[in-house]
Each structure stands twice: as C-alpha cells, then as structure tokens.
Design a protein around this motif. Sequence first.
Motif, mmCIF file in Angstrom:
data_model
loop_
_atom_site.group_PDB
_atom_site.id
_atom_site.type_symbol
_atom_site.label_atom_id
_atom_site.label_comp_id
_atom_site.label_asym_id
_atom_site.label_seq_id
_atom_site.Cartn_x
_atom_site.Cartn_y
_atom_site.Cartn_z
ATOM 1 N N GLU A 170 3.717 -0.033 8.152
ATOM 2 C CA GLU A 170 2.698 -0.464 9.023
ATOM 3 C C GLU A 170 3.156 -0.813 10.615
ATOM 4 O O GLU A 170 2.421 -0.515 11.420
ATOM 5 N N ASP A 210 8.322 4.253 -5.863
ATOM 6 C CA ASP A 210 9.103 5.108 -4.720
ATOM 7 C C ASP A 210 8.620 4.778 -3.423
ATOM 8 O O ASP A 210 9.405 4.797 -2.414
ATOM 9 N N GLN A 220 2.241 0.111 -9.391
ATOM 10 C CA GLN A 220 2.107 0.008 -10.821
ATOM 11 C C GLN A 220 3.468 -0.602 -11.321
ATOM 12 O O GLN A 220 3.440 -1.271 -12.270
#
Lengths: 575, 575, 291, 291
Positions: B251, D98, D56
């Motif tokens: 961000e 990742d 996750q």
Amino acid sequence: MALDFNFLVGGEAGQGVQSVSFVLSKIMMRGGYNVYSDQDFESRIRGGHSFSRVRVSNKPVAALSEKIDVLLALNEETIDLHRKEMKDGAVAIFDGESIKKDFGDGETFLNVPLVRLATEAAQNRLMSNTAAIGAAVGLVDFDFNLLAGMLREQFTRHGSEVAEGNVKAAQAGYDYARQHCPEKFTRRIKPIGNGDNRLLLTGHEAVALGAMAAGCKFVSGYPMTPTTSILEYIAGQSKSFNIPVIQAEDEISAMCMVVGAGYAGVRAMTATSGGGFCLMVEGLSLAGMTETPCVVVLGQRPGPAIGLPTRTEQGELWFALHAGHGEFPRAVLAPANVEDAFWKTVKAFNLAEKYQTPAIILTDHDLANSYLSVPRFDLAQVKIDRGQLLSDEEVSKLTEYKRHLFTDSGISPRALPLQGKVLVATDSDEHNEEGHIIEDAETRKRMMLKRMRKQEGMKSEIDKPIIHRKRGAKAVLVGWGSTYGAIKEAQELLGKEGVAVNVLHLNEIWPFPDKAVASMIEDSVKSVVIESNATGQLARLIRTETGIKATGTILKFDGRPFSAEYIIDELKDVL
Amino acid sequence: MALDFNFLVGGEAGQGVQSVSFVLSKIMMRGGYNVYSDQDFESRIRGGHSFSRVRVSNKPVAALSEKIDVLLALNEETIDLHRKEMKDGAVAIFDGESIKKDFGDGETFLNVPLVRLATEAAQNRLMSNTAAIGAAVGLVDFDFNLLAGMLREQFTRHGSEVAEGNVKAAQAGYDYARQHCPEKFTRRIKPIGNGDNRLLLTGHEAVALGAMAAGCKFVSGYPMTPTTSILEYIAGQSKSFNIPVIQAEDEISAMCMVVGAGYAGVRAMTATSGGGFCLMVEGLSLAGMTETPCVVVLGQRPGPAIGLPTRTEQGELWFALHAGHGEFPRAVLAPANVEDAFWKTVKAFNLAEKYQTPAIILTDHDLANSYLSVPRFDLAQVKIDRGQLLSDEEVSKLTEYKRHLFTDSGISPRALPLQGKVLVATDSDEHNEEGHIIEDAETRKRMMLKRMRKQEGMKSEIDKPIIHRKRGAKAVLVGWGSTYGAIKEAQELLGKEGVAVNVLHLNEIWPFPDKAVASMIEDSVKSVVIESNATGQLARLIRTETGIKATGTILKFDGRPFSAEYIIDELKDVL
Amino acid sequence: MTMTSAKVTIEDYAAASEIAWCPGCGDFGILRAVKKALVELQLEPHRVLMVSGIGQSGKLPHYTKSNMFNSLHGRALPPAIGAKLVNPELTVMVFSGDGDAYGEGGNHFINAMNRNIDMTYIVHNNQVYGLTKGQASPTSDLGFTTRLNPEGAWVPLRPLALAVACDCSFVARSFAGDLEHLSKMVQAGITHKGFALIEVLQPCPSWNRVNTFKWYSERVYKLDGDKSYNPADRTAAFNKALEWGERIPIGLIYKKDRPLFEEYTGAFGKEPLVKQKLDPMQFESLLDEFK
Amino acid sequence: MTMTSAKVTIEDYAAASEIAWCPGCGDFGILRAVKKALVELQLEPHRVLMVSGIGQSGKLPHYTKSNMFNSLHGRALPPAIGAKLVNPELTVMVFSGDGDAYGEGGNHFINAMNRNIDMTYIVHNNQVYGLTKGQASPTSDLGFTTRLNPEGAWVPLRPLALAVACDCSFVARSFAGDLEHLSKMVQAGITHKGFALIEVLQPCPSWNRVNTFKWYSERVYKLDGDKSYNPADRTAAFNKALEWGERIPIGLIYKKDRPLFEEYTGAFGKEPLVKQKLDPMQFESLLDEFK
Ligand SMILES: Cc1ncc(C[n+]2csc(CCOP(=O)(O)OP(=O)(O)O)c2C)c(N)n1
Ligand SMILES: Cc1ncc(C[n+]2csc(CCOP(=O)(O)OP(=O)(O)O)c2C)c(N)n1
Ligand code: SF4
Ligand code: SF4
Ligand SMILES: [Mg+2]
Ligand SMILES: [Mg+2]
C-alpha cells in the motif's frame, strides 16, 4: 543576587558549535549553576549556520532566552545574524585574524586571535575552539580549573599531549580575554557551588536512561531525527547491560519486532519521528489487538512530510491519539522537560505492561536536543510494575491458559511462551479468550469491551496536570509537553510586571485528565493555550473532552522553540 | 398498499448465496420495486455460514430489515440460525432430500426437492440454486418471465444450453412452489412497473463508477477487503476506457504511485481498508506537503488490526481526520448510501484537485457490499472541475513558474511537467514558492499558512448535512456515513408509533459543517448519536467542533450493520 | 526520450538551490556526471523529471534544473512510476541513497526492477546513512562501526545480485570519482529502454572514513573493455554482482532485452494519460450493465 | 531447539480451532507435514512458537497447538525475530503465503534472509492471493488472469533466486502433495542452525485453476537424490532457483554455513533476555557520565 546569563555560540555545521556549547554548559553546571542550552542546526552536515545558546542562572531555568550576554562567533555570519540579540553591554568574541570585517559601532566586539593563540600555545590551530571557550570563560572570570578539568576529561582518551594542548589553548584564550576585557563589560560568573548532585543531559538522553532503568531489554528502530539519539545512546550501552538495539530495515519492521519481543516477554521500545511513526501505526494497532505491551517514542518535528527535519513542532498530538486502525486503549505521555522525560519514560513502561497495550511518549526536537541541568535521578525511586505478569510458579500451576481471559478490569493475567508448559496464543484477528480467531458478534463485542475497559483503569493512574497558581490570576496559560519551561518562565516574568496568571500544563495527555483540566480552566476568566502547531491541537482536545473552548491560543509553527519573551509578547494581543 | 418483503438466502461460503441473492434482487428491481440487499459472509472461501437478505418494497428502502418473509435455506444451519427471525406466517424453503431433519412445528416449512427438480428438469444437479430462486419467486407468484430473462442474460455466455437448462430448473422450482404453497402464506409480489431508469449496484460499484465518471485516469492499490471490489471493477474496464489499475507490491507503493500520477497531472485514486491505510498515511502527508491532489477510499471494517475482515464498522473517522504526520488540509466525505457514493466520489475528485490536497472517501464494509436500487445516475450532471489547473495556452505564455506561489486563497495555479517549457518542482521538505528546500522560519510560516488557508476555502464547499425534520420532534438522531438508511427508517417507524424525531446525518465530514450541526442539535432537547464504533467518534467530533455534548449514543461494534429495528430498540434506553 | 534541436548547455542545468553537501562529497561528482550526460544527450530540462528520496542523494534534483519531485525517504520509485506511467514522454531519472534504495525502499527496489518501466535509477552508494549523521546502511561493510552500530555492521546486502535475480534489464555500477565513466553509464542508462539501475560508489568523507575516495580508487576496475565478460550472461552477471572486496567491478554488469511493463497491457491507450480527454458521458454504456 | 524425553504424539498437535480452509486445499498437506515433522523431532508444543502473517496460510497455527502469534499481513517475520532474539530457547516457525512473504513482506523477507537468525520460514506458495479471493501474487505465472488482473499477471518474481542472492543459509522447495518430502524438509529446516526458507508449492483449488495439484505433480522433480547437484555451490543454486516451467526442482537448493546474527554481538548476554533480572540500580554508573 539573581544571575541569568546567556552565551550564544554560532558557526557553520561541522565547526564544532555543539561541543563548545557542551563544554561551557557542563562547567557552568559544575560551578553550581543551573544551565539550559538549546541547539539550532540545519539539516546538513557541513556549512550553513548553526548555533547554541547556553543559559546560566542561579535560579531554575528551563527554557531558552533570546537576549545574549556573550556572543561567541566562530564565523562572520554568526555576528551578522545575532548581533541584534545582544543585550546592552554584551560582548561579541571573534577572531579578527580570520573574520576580517569592520562591524562598526553599536555593540562591543572583542577581537581574540583564537587561531594564533591556539597555534602559539599548543602548536595546533585546530584547538582554536578550545581557545574560544577559554576566552568566553575568561571574560566572565569563571574558575579556569573547572574548564581545565573538563578538557582533561574529554581529551585524555586521545593522549595526555592532546589534553594538555587543549588546556594550554584554553588558558591562552582565558588570559587574553581577561586582559582585554572591555571595560563596559562587568558581568562575572563566579562558581557558587558544585554540580555533584546534578546531571547535564538532553531530553532524549533522559528518555534513553529512563527506558534502561525501567528494564527495557529490547530496542529496535530505524534512524530518524530527532530520536536517533535515543537509539544511539542505548546502543552504546548494549553490551554492558545486555540491551540489544536492532537497526531494522524500516520502521514497520522495527515496530513489529518490538511487538514480538513484547509478546515473548521483555519490555521493548522503539523510537522514531512522524514519518517513521506513520509506518508504525499498523503495528501499533497490532499491539492493541494482541494486548502486547510496547513503548513508542514519537519525537515530533515540523511536518507535513519531511518538513523541517532538524526543527521542532508539536503537530502530532491528534495523530498520536488516533493512529492505527480500529479502536484500542493507549497511553500518551508528553514529558514537560528533561527531568520529566526520565520519569515519564519509566511510567510509560509501567502503563504499557500493566494495561498490556501501547504507550506513546510524545517528545519533540527541542526537548530531544536541549541540555538541562537536573537533580541526579534517584534510581531507587524507579518502580518496575509489571502488572499481572504471572510468576513462573503461578504458571507452573496452570493446566490451561487463556491469554485473553475476560476479567472485570479488562486485564488478562499474562503468561509468557516457555515460562511453563501452557501455550500462549494471540491473534490480530478478533479472537476468543484462548487467542483463536472468531467471527461471532457476541465474542467480538465482549472482547472490544474488555479491551476498552483497560482504558478506564489506565485513566485512574494518570497524574493531575502540573498547576501553578498565582493569587488574583485572571488568566491561565495552558500548555503541554516541552514548552513547560518557557510558559512557566513567562508566568514568573509577568508576575514581576504585576500580571498574575496561572499555569496549567499537561504532561500526561491520554487518558485525558478531564476533570482537573476543566476545573482549572473554569476557575479562570481567560485561558490561553500555547502550543507549537498551526491548528491548536491541545485547545481542540480540551474542547473535545471538557466542552470548554479556550479564549485564546498562541500558536507557533516556524520550527523554532518558544521563549518566555515570545509568549509575553504574543500575550499582549490575546489577554 | 405498502409492501415490505424480506427474503433471506443462507448457506455455506461457496454455495452460491450471493448469486442467488443477486438474481432475486435484480428481478425484483425489474419488477418495479425498490431493493436493498445486504451480504453477511465470513473470512473464508468455503464452508462456514453466509447469508444475504433481499428486501423488496414499493416504498424507498435503504437498510436491512431483520424479520424475514421467506427463508431460502441452502443448508441446514441456515434454518437453525435464522428461523427465529421469521415473521408470523413466513415460509422457509429447503430441500428435504438433502437436509434430512425434522424442524418441528412453529414455523412453516416448504420442502422443495431442489436437487431432484434441477436434475429432472435440466439434467444438472448443480442448477439446484436456480431451482431455489424459482421456488422463492413462485411462492410469491412473481412474474416468471423476469426471472427467465435474467437467467438467459447471465448464462448465455456459457451457451444457450446452459441458459435454457437454468430456465427449466427455475421453472421447475417455480411451479413446485406455486403448487405447494402453504395455505397460510398469502403474500404475493406482483410486478408494479419496470426498472428501466434504475440501477442495482453496491456502494463500491458506485464509487468505482463515480471515479471513472469524474475522470480518474490512474488507480493503484493492493487487494484488501472491502475495497478490492473497487479496484476490480475498474480493472475490468481498464482497457476500454484507458484507466490502468496497477496492483502494487504494497500500500505504501500504491499510495505514492498515486501521488506521482497526481503530480504528473491525472486524477488518481487508491482504495484500501484500515490496515492498508496505515501504510498510506505517510504518503498522504506527502500529498499534503507537495499539494498534490489525490483520492483515497478508506473502506472501514472492524479493527483493531485484522479484526473482523468481512464485517462492518465505522471505527476510523478520527484516524482519517488526523492520519499522517504534521498538519495539512484534507477533505473527508462519508457517503450515506449507494447513490450518494457515486456523487461523493465525484465531489472528492473535484475537491482534491481544486484544493490540491488529499480527499478521503470513508466507506465501510456494509456500504461496500450492500446492493441498492437507485435512480440511474445522470452523467450529464457530473461536473469535472479541475480548479486552477492552467491551460496549455496559459502555460505556454509563462516564462517562469512557481509551483507553490503564495496566493490569498492558498491555491497556487498548477502547471504540469511537459505541459510547456516551465519546470514544475515540488518537495516533501518545506520549500519556497519555487518548490525548493528551505530552512528559514519566515518561509516556513508563510507556507504553512498558505496551505492551511485552503482548508477555509474547502469549508465553503461543504454541503449542509442531510436533515429531516418532524413536527414536534424533541430529539434528533445523528449519524454519518452508511447508517443513513437505517436511521431514516427508524425515524419513519417511530413516526408511525407517534414518536417524532428529527434526523441529522453527515455525509461530508471535513471540513466540518459546524454551524449547521450546532443549530440542528441545539434545536432539540435530546440528541442521540448513532454509530458503528465503541467510542462514539462522531459524538466526540461534534463536541470538538461545536462544544455540544450529545445527550446519548447508540454504539454498535459487533461487526454487524444497523437496522431500524435495532435502533428503535436501543432508543428506548436512551430517549 | 525526445531530442531537440535547441542546443542544450551545462548552464541550462545550473543549480536551482544553494548546495548543502559537504566539501569533498562524492555527490558533487554524481551531479556533474548527470549534467554532462544530459547535455551530451541534448535533453532539455523541461523534458526531464527527476524524482528523489530523502538523504543527501535526495537533494540532487535541487542542485540542477528539471521538473522535480522530492519524495519521502525510501519512496523515490513509486511516485516516479506513477508519473512515468501517466506521462511516458517524460525522461524519468530517480535518485536514492543506499539507505533510501536498499533499506527503507527495499520492496519497491525489487519490484521496480521486476516491472521494467523505462526509467533510470541512480543509487548513490556511500555505504552509510549520510544525512542522519552516520549509521550503518544495508551496504556498510561487515564490522563498520558507528554510534548506532558500535559492535559493527552486519553482513551487507548485495543489491546488484538482487538486481540480477530480479532480471533487471540494465544493471551497472560506476564511481563518483570517474566523471567520464559515470556520465557514460548515465547516458547508457537513459538511452536504455527499460529500467536501468546504476549504482554509484560515492565517498562520504564526513561519515565513512573506511570506504574513502582512495579506498574505492584502489579497488575499482572496469568491465567495459573486457571482451571476456558478457553482460548478457545472467550467471556470469550474478557472480560479478557478488564481487566485492579487493577488487570491485564497475561498468555494465547485466543487460537483458525485456518487454516493458507499460507496453504489456492495453490499459494505457495511445496518447499519454495526462493528455486524454475526460468525458463523463462515455460511461453511459457501463450504467446499462447495472439495469 | 530442545528435545524432551516425554513422548510427543500427533494428538499433542490437534487443532485448536475449527479449520476454515476449502476442501482439497494444499494447506492441509502442509499442516500435516508440519505436525509430522514436529512429532518426529519430538518437540513439545510449548517449546514451539508459530508466527504467521495474514492469508489462508496465516491460519495454520490456529489449526494445531503451540505458542502462537498471528501477525499482520506481510509482517510475520518481524515479530518472529523480536520473539526469537529475546527468547532463543523457543523453536520459531514462521508461516506466510506468497503474497504475505514476497509481496507485502518483501523487504522483511530479504533482510531476514540476510540476517540469518535461527528460525524456519515456510512459505505457502499457491501463486495467488487466496484469502482475498484470487488476485495475482508476486509468483503468479505471466499472463495469469484474475478479476483484478484481467490482462494477466506480469512477470513473476523468483524468490528462491532472491534467497540465493541474499545468501540465505538454507533454501529449499517442497510440494504440499508430497507429505514425506515436505515433512523431511521441515525437519531439516528446523534442525538447521540459521534461517531456513522452505517454499511449498501449494495448490489452491478455489482460485488457482492453472497451477493445480496435477500441474505441480507433473512438473516437480527431486534434487535430493541427485549426486551431481551440490547445494553448497552458489552459482549452481542461483541457476537452479531460476528453474521454473516444464520442470520445477524440489528439495534443498542452497545451503551455507554462516554465522548467526544473534551470536554476532555481545548485546544479548548469556541468559535469554526474557530471563534477565531488571534492576534499575545497575545504571547508577551511567548517571556519573552526565555529572
Ligand atoms: C520514514 C523515514 N525514516 C527515516 C528517515 C530519516 N532519514 C532521512 S535520510 C536517511 C538515510 C540517509 O541515508 P541514505 O539513503 O544512504 O542517503 P545519504 O544521506 O547517505 O545520501 C534517513 C534514515 C526519514 N526521513 N523517513
Ligand atoms: C496491510 C494489508 N493489506 C492487505 C490485506 C488483505 N489481505 C489479506 S490476506 C492477503 C493476501 C493473501 O495472499 P497470500 O499471502 O498469498 O496468502 P494465501 O491466502 O494465498 O495463503 C491480503 C492482500 C491485509 N490484511 N493487510
Ligand atoms: S554527509 Fe557524506 S554524503 Fe552527505 S554531503 Fe556530507 S560527505 Fe556527502
Ligand atoms: S482459497 Fe485456496 S488457499 Fe485458501 S483455503 Fe481455499 S483452496 Fe486453500
Ligand atoms: Mg548513503
Ligand atoms: Mg497465496
């Protein structure tokens, strides 16, 4: 008899202004005086203009004064820029052999051939700064031995030859100035005691010492003016006291490392300025959610963005109060001066650990870098209160453990990983008592309420603001943080002019001491909030928390610190 | 006759709850109804429980309603969790061949063999959801053709076989439900018009459309619920309209890319949630300092930290107001509903560019994801006001250019790099009119004042809050942002119960419309601020800006949106 | 990059602000080389956008003339990318220090190299944090002591090896003490179509008393003449990028023809985005999708 | 890492929370392999600290038992480092996706590898942002399309090549579909003294329909048996780390004996910092320096 004497040392960056000022400050303290010394420098390493004022008094001082008694000019520009600040009868010392200019009449100039004196006395022209200190000290007829001792302390590590060379250069300057002291100049500073029970240090040195005394065992940071000094001071002591200072790749990492260290069980801290703090606020919220104690020093400087990196401001009070996403309890302390910086730092660690949430220490560039002589800190008074941290024995008796147990106080007893066999789990997601992720409305609500209850507890530990009343006062001067010295002095000077005003000064800002503030302001017909920013942040906060709108403000946002004189001047328009 | 009908579709994540709800919503709008549909889902991709309510009315609706007329249960848990919300006489549709459970008496259950119907009608058990929609629609005897048309639209891109299969499955469900409609269930929804001049969309689709219409030419962001939808919507149109959407590495980068694009001369935007916003605040301050227009969408969700990522909250008002180091002007707009989201986004771009400073659009998860039927946006009404952006011709006449020229309004005429031959320089350090780094107090002071003057100009463009008065009202309900629909509905329902209250709703929050707010609250004996957070952020802001303390608050911070029923319930304690 | 017929001289690139670097700083050499390169390329100042971070290096754009955007510490690349993408007609040059580029800006560094947008990135590597008064940087040599790092700096990063790992399309190193070499590298970087990284060894006499002008001078050797070295060979480049110590290679280390990010999608259109007309009405058809 | 005599079984590592992953997710394989490795090493849960980011992958620690700190997105490594440095007796395992590791956390990734603190970093690489519903990640293959990336993802990073460039002391890859191999790698990573990176190829059936279980299965080949491959050879490792496509190597790619950061300075003392006594009085001598 009152003595209030002001040296100003000026020159280019890299010319040694700060060390000259430091030696002067130190020996004056050792002569029994109170000393306040501010530092004005640009964001560059060489060239430009920097200066430092050394204010010496036999009464307490805690702010700069603008009028100068002795101007010690290491270059020509210093005279041009500061001669207008010289008091009547003040003397400007300069080396006429390097500064070849006719300054005309008006002020008194004392041409001391500093380079020549140093070369003759010590065969080292680089010791001309030492000759300059000697000259300043000689001019006021101060005890030369204090200077000689100081120089030996400073230079002995470079060999006794260097040390004695400096003493000789100083002596040459000293003698020269005494012999050539302008007749009109009669001010003298005689030692009136010793500084044995006093320390001379900056606000950020006090923060560093406070953190160490409070048991900080882990520091991570990324360099940024004006807080690098905190990191550097502790780093210098790292090995002796086992306090690693990790230079992180960025402030995000620094903050999150501190949270990890706090979770694992040590007192941990980071220090930065506004720009770096921006990068830390997500981690701050993480600490709030995981209920991890941590201390963050936010050393303010003028923004927005890079702004004026080596100047001062108090422009981030509201940012500190609301930084981070979502709502969580926090403490915000804003030390009023160097001494206070030590104690507030200790308190920040205690609040953070008792309430298992972040504590922010709001300082600024002026507090960070100004030297003040203070009574020696009594380390026996440092109380380390780790709150509901369970003992190893208590943990060994547990069969299960809930890191985020619901309690009346909102505080969950804290076990550490590997303290025993229980598991310590926590999560940046909303979680249940066990620290595991949840989604249901009921648990969420209870967890929010639990966390926010801690804010209430913390509020009960917030000290009353600093209050000084004067009989018959119609107005109250209100301030926060590092401006205390100037505001207090303004009160006194006004008192001498027959104008009585009260002082209300906040050094513990959040949770906000609303009652004390409201009653003090309501007592006065007028209230003037004095702060170093453009929007009147404390004034707004007072209105938010008490509904009271101050009758006036004095706002300064040019990057330069307040002085009592400035405040009094501005008050004329407001009172 | 008033119709206010509520479907609830529930099931596991991945079961298709959202598409069932979407189809229902869309055809109801096309049948001439007003539709509001909220989305309740967990932070997971499969499993768990999610649901969506589709509220259908012939009067304006703009909030969820908790009581259900038809419960469409795609799994067993849905019935367990929601049966208590069923109105008297409501029906729960379920497939008794897959949900083998006796739900006992009390509510009315309609067992529709959805999988079997789909298999029989279309040889595809996966079309059971379509059968379910058919059943729901059949139950209320809605026009089947609207459903069939919708299905053909949706599925034709998968081939006409798939499309017709779906129509058949729907028909089977439709017929079954009509035939087996419980006698007690007499509610019907007959088309009352068409939706031709209406749109069904979510708040964040409206933001995306608003941004595009306003001329946004550059978007950079990093995925984060609930604003990914904005990035995704525009990305889908990227190629057709030349609006690149850059997925940044983080961000920080996204925000700073937007600032760079803004500097170079396009309207640019980023969108994120609290955690990402934390990382953007340094860049926000950069935009403030360099006077670069930019728009940031902050889609709030419950914090602190990761909190409840797929839930709603209004916990970052104060953070948005003060995010970033130092002080600089900004606009903070908080759309009240889907329609408003479009127009506020347009306004945000105009304010940002006219005042050359950041504008923040504060939304939340609820506004982001709830569908509302709204009048078609009149694009001819979209005014693009680029403020003091110089024309190519004006620039070509310049011989020198000062990017940060001092002016009375604080706004400096803006040239762009390569627009002509002049150079456009700006700096995150404090700078002079030319945009070059400075250190002196005077320039600093003037630059701060110049920038802050823009805040004044901006204030004059802030619209009055939304106000609804009722004769004889003793209290005013105060809210901001996405809660407007629920609060407005509460006002109406109370009105029917004979309790008159006013509504004061803020959708343009900063610069704060203090006078309008103060006078409205002062008009009422009681004022109740209703918001989705734990600390009463708007209530505090009102006190800060007006000195007025609201007499009560209704705070909700369990991650679930407000409904009118909830507000009325809570008001009993407060009024 | 657009050439012009008007003759560009070194005066066109005169300082816009008083220079605040220390005497003897390697940054002067970099400034000189940059100006020389721009003049030799006959690029007019208004065609150039200089973006910089914060550090001594970040001040460079103030000391010449061009469009300039002086960004935050560590954030030189993102605004440069934003500006370049919306106006590709700008010749974009970006200036960072070693701390700015490899420390605070590490994530942008990797990603910018991977993205391969057409710009030139000049990293002033003095192996120290100069502006903040001498702390170890990501490239400080092992054991380099400072007040903040009294036990000595930890193992340095090898940014050029990272660059090769990111398949950066132009990776070079030069030395602030070699005006000719450096200005040639800068020219090559500017004319290279893609992201060009040029790390410049830059003595900081004020804070780095180890890696001095002399230290670098004694160690640098040029790859440019060396026929046995092939900058197109990624493996060789990786090894070369790791070389540091008694001998330090300067010159072009790695070069690869790669597609440009800005040419990958059709999202940018034919005209620069800054020049495209804004017309709300064009979105009418989109509204239909919500009917 | 400390072994114990009490017998540790798989039940000790039972799930602490209901598992919210999709059926068929590669994360299940990773969880199983991690538990298996811990049991085989006979490590008790309370000796282990699992730190994770958001994604996750970040949920993994909730689905077993240990001390755990679930951090922010992209910020798994920094708190792990803080915790490990103050209590080195903890066996620290870190879990990222990742996106978490190479995207948001890119700067920490590089620096942690360079720092070489003793911990194991497991990166669940499904080449997609799973939890946020399928956007391209830094490892998505070129052209991989998603709603946010309709023209297809840009060139991926090669994180293992970055790892070799950072001289990461243990660089391995494994596959979530190969329980034995993966759990052996995890064991090797835990017992390795230093920073161990284990990237795990992890199918995400919900969002990545390209790099499926089958896709990986058809491509992975093991380095472990291969005598001709020497993981101590940095150049070979760099090339191996770049290999991706028809054949994807799994196993130990690079290994290097390097000093540990935590042993470099004397700042940590002999006892773990968490156990050291806090005594304000010990600083009396420091005050003297300010006299
Ligand atoms: C977010 C943030 N962190 C820290 C700083 C303080 N800071 C300014 S310049 C700098 C480092 C300068 O080192 P380098 O990038 O190597 O540049 P040099 O001065 O050596 O050219 C730092 C840490 C800052 N301005 N912003
Ligand atoms: C600062 C911040 N930005 C963005 C997000 C939203 N977010 C949560 S998980 C995630 C990416 C998940 O992808 P990956 O790390 O690959 O993990 P996976 O779910 O695939 O295991 C993102 C972008 C966030 N939580 N915080
Ligand atoms: S501190 Fe070093 S890098 Fe900065 S100007 Fe001085 S010599 Fe140059
Ligand atoms: S979305 Fe993908 S990574 Fe996430 S749980 Fe489902 S299959 Fe696994
Ligand atoms: Mg540097
Ligand atoms: Mg992933």
